[in-house]
Design an enzyme around this catalytic site. Structure first.
Site, PDB file in Angstrom:
ATOM      1  CG  ASP A 145      -1.999   1.045   1.203  1.00 60.60           C
ATOM      2  OD1 ASP A 145      -2.956   0.986   0.413  1.00 60.60           O
ATOM      3  OD2 ASP A 145      -1.840   1.981   2.005  1.00 60.60           O
ATOM      4  CE1 TYR A 189      -7.439   5.963  -0.582  1.00 65.11           C
ATOM      5  CE2 TYR A 189      -8.390   5.631  -2.764  1.00 65.11           C
ATOM      6  CZ  TYR A 189      -7.353   5.446  -1.860  1.00 65.11           C
ATOM      7  OH  TYR A 189      -6.227   4.759  -2.243  1.00 65.11           O
ATOM      8  CE1 TYR A 192      -4.121   7.644   0.472  1.00 68.04           C
ATOM      9  CE2 TYR A 192      -3.690   7.837   2.826  1.00 68.04           C
ATOM     10  CZ  TYR A 192      -4.009   7.065   1.720  1.00 68.04           C
ATOM     11  OH  TYR A 192      -4.211   5.713   1.864  1.00 68.04           O
ATOM     12  CG  HIS A 206      -5.774  -2.910  -0.228  1.00 67.38           C
ATOM     13  ND1 HIS A 206      -5.010  -2.533  -1.313  1.00 67.38           N
ATOM     14  CD2 HIS A 206      -5.334  -2.149   0.811  1.00 67.38           C
ATOM     15  CE1 HIS A 206      -4.167  -1.573  -0.959  1.00 67.38           C
ATOM     16  NE2 HIS A 206      -4.341  -1.336   0.333  1.00 67.38           N
TER      17      HIS A 206
END
Length: 324
Positions: free
Chosen positions: A101, A150, A232, A297
């Site tokens: 990830d 998201y 992010y 995931h």
């Protein structure tokens, strides 16, 4: 888990918590969002039992590692700097790298900036995100999926933290970890709501016990989500910072593992990139792509034994490769 040792080390100006077990060549495990060193619990026990020194830090902003307050302290250079300092502290020239990830994204940056420190890379879930010099990362995502995607929803400081607080830490983590919905996660604007998983089950899957979930919840209750969300918020900054590496190839040997239900694999034109030559062009030493059937995931936890075997055999293959 009692067999795993824990210590705090100083790296790159911060205190970092590290979980480790075993002796031998170092296998460095890098977790993603919203995770911790604990995501690698199965891999730490497996690889350490097979003659390796398994090392899994909490990344900055997570768990028991320091969380600098400034958003600008979470760029790819900061995170890679932490890891290079950790590798130095471990007293080795090179590590076998395994990452998932957001950890996988950082892993690609580590291979790009310091390929001399990585012997081979097992990448889980997120392939190299090819840099488009003409479009900022978040702008490209917004154009493809809209403002409710998201990653777009994570951009404004404080906003997503407040919405997550409304539903509570356990809900956020359970909602994310149990998600098996293919395709891009879309949140309704103005709330976390059903978040990643509109079909969140009442009971936990077999691979995630209540004790496991409680551990994650206990740490995120202490830290909150700001540190992890700040990764992010640096997508566009990282895009700017990595301009010198536009078109650069990753030359480290790589095995890529994903699941056919993974929300990354099933969105962003990823299947085409992974299977139709683009990935191999960017990563010429991509040796194998594994797609685990019926797996979502968090494949390192959901399909732990299968992932452990893939990691071990890839490491063995490259154990005696010449150090650069």
């Amino acid at each position: 888990m009692e067999e795993i040792e824990h210590r705090t080390v100083e790296v790159n100006g911060i205190k970092m918590h590290v979980a480790e077990k075993g002796k031998g060549p170092v296998v460095l495990f890098i977790h993603g969002f919203p995770e911790l060193w604990y995501s690698w619990r199965h891999q730490i026990l497996s690889l350490s039992a097979q003659g390796y020194h398994a090392v899994a830090p909490d990344l900055r902003g997570y768990g028991d590692t320091e969380a600098p307050a400034s958003i600008s302290s979470y760029t790819c250079f900061h995170i890679v700097g932490d890891l290079v300092a950790l590798i130095d502290l471990l007293g080795v020239d090179q590590v076998f790298l395994v990452a998932h990830d957001w950890g996988a994204i950082i892993g690609w940056y580590l291979c790009m900036f310091r390929p001399d420190r990585v012997k081979a890379y097992v990448c889980l879930s997120v392939p190299l995100l090819h840099r488009d010099p003409n479009v900022r990362t978040v702008d490209a995502m917004r154009a493809m999926y809209g403002d409710d995607y998201y990653i777009c929803r994570f951009q404004k400081p404080g906003e997503m933290e407040a919405q997550m607080a409304e539903v509570g830490t356990e809900y956020v983590l359970k909602n994310n970890l149990t998600n098996r919905t293919p395709g891009p996660p879309i949140f309704p604007m103005g709330e976390f709501g059903t978040g990643f998983n509109p079909d969140m089950p009442d009971t936990l899957p077999s691979w995630l016990t209540q004790d496991d979930l409680d551990y994650f919840v206990s740490k995120f209750n202490k830290t909150g989500f700001t540190g992890s969300l700040n990764y992010y918020r640096n997508f566009d900054t990282n895009w700017e910072l990595t301009s010198p590496w536009t078109g650069a190839q990753i030359k480290v040997p790589v095995k890529f593992i994903t699941g056919d239900l993974d929300s990354v694999y099933t969105s962003l034109n990823m299947k085409e990139y992974i299977h139709d030559g683009g990935f191999k062009q960017d990563v010429p030493n991509l040796e194998e792509v594994i797609v685990l059937r019926g797996v979502s995931h968090f494949n390192n936890q959901e399909a732990a034994e299968e992932v452990n075997d893939h990691i071990y055999h890839f490491i063995i293959k490259h154990a005696h490769a010449k150090t650069t």
